[in-house]
Design a protein around this motif. Structure first.
Motif, short mmCIF file in Angstrom:
data_model
loop_
_atom_site.label_atom_id
_atom_site.label_comp_id
_atom_site.label_asym_id
_atom_site.label_seq_id
_atom_site.Cartn_x
_atom_site.Cartn_y
_atom_site.Cartn_z
N PRO A 1 0.93 -1.39 -0.10
CA PRO A 1 -0.03 0.23 -0.28
C PRO A 1 1.16 1.38 0.20
O PRO A 1 1.84 1.17 0.29
N VAL A 2 0.53 2.57 -0.47
CA VAL A 2 1.09 3.45 -0.54
C VAL A 2 0.52 4.03 0.88
O VAL A 2 -0.23 3.96 1.66
N ARG B 1 0.61 7.00 2.60
CA ARG B 1 -0.03 8.31 2.94
C ARG B 1 -1.62 8.06 2.97
O ARG B 1 -2.33 8.05 3.59
N ARG B 2 -2.09 6.69 2.34
CA ARG B 2 -3.33 6.76 1.99
C ARG B 2 -3.67 5.90 3.19
O ARG B 2 -4.48 5.72 3.39
N GLY C 1 -3.85 7.91 6.19
CA GLY C 1 -5.67 8.04 6.29
C GLY C 1 -6.60 7.45 6.08
O GLY C 1 -7.32 7.28 6.71
N GLU C 2 -6.77 6.60 6.24
CA GLU C 2 -7.39 5.44 6.82
C GLU C 2 -7.44 5.50 8.25
O GLU C 2 -8.58 5.15 8.70
N HIS D 1 1.15 10.13 8.39
CA HIS D 1 2.22 9.16 7.32
C HIS D 1 3.45 8.71 8.10
O HIS D 1 3.79 7.67 7.85
#
Length: 52
Positions: A32-33, A35-36, A39-40, A45
């Protein structure tokens, strides 16, 4: 102050959340990224990167 005891700062995020986030990042395919994923989980990050 000599002999004074210092207290650790309280954890900002529950240990369970940290463990879950790290486990999910390590086992996800494709990777996974950060940062994403952060956010979840509602964390910065940089914090997630440090945990991993």
């Amino acid at each position: 102050m000599r002999g004074a005891q210092t207290m650790r700062a309280p954890r900002k995020r529950p240990l369970v959340l940290r463990e879950r986030a790290v486990r999910m990042c390590r086992t996800a395919e494709p990777k996974p990224v950060i940062r994403r994923m952060a956010g979840e989980f509602g964390v910065h990050h940089g914090a997630l990167r440090n945990w991993i």
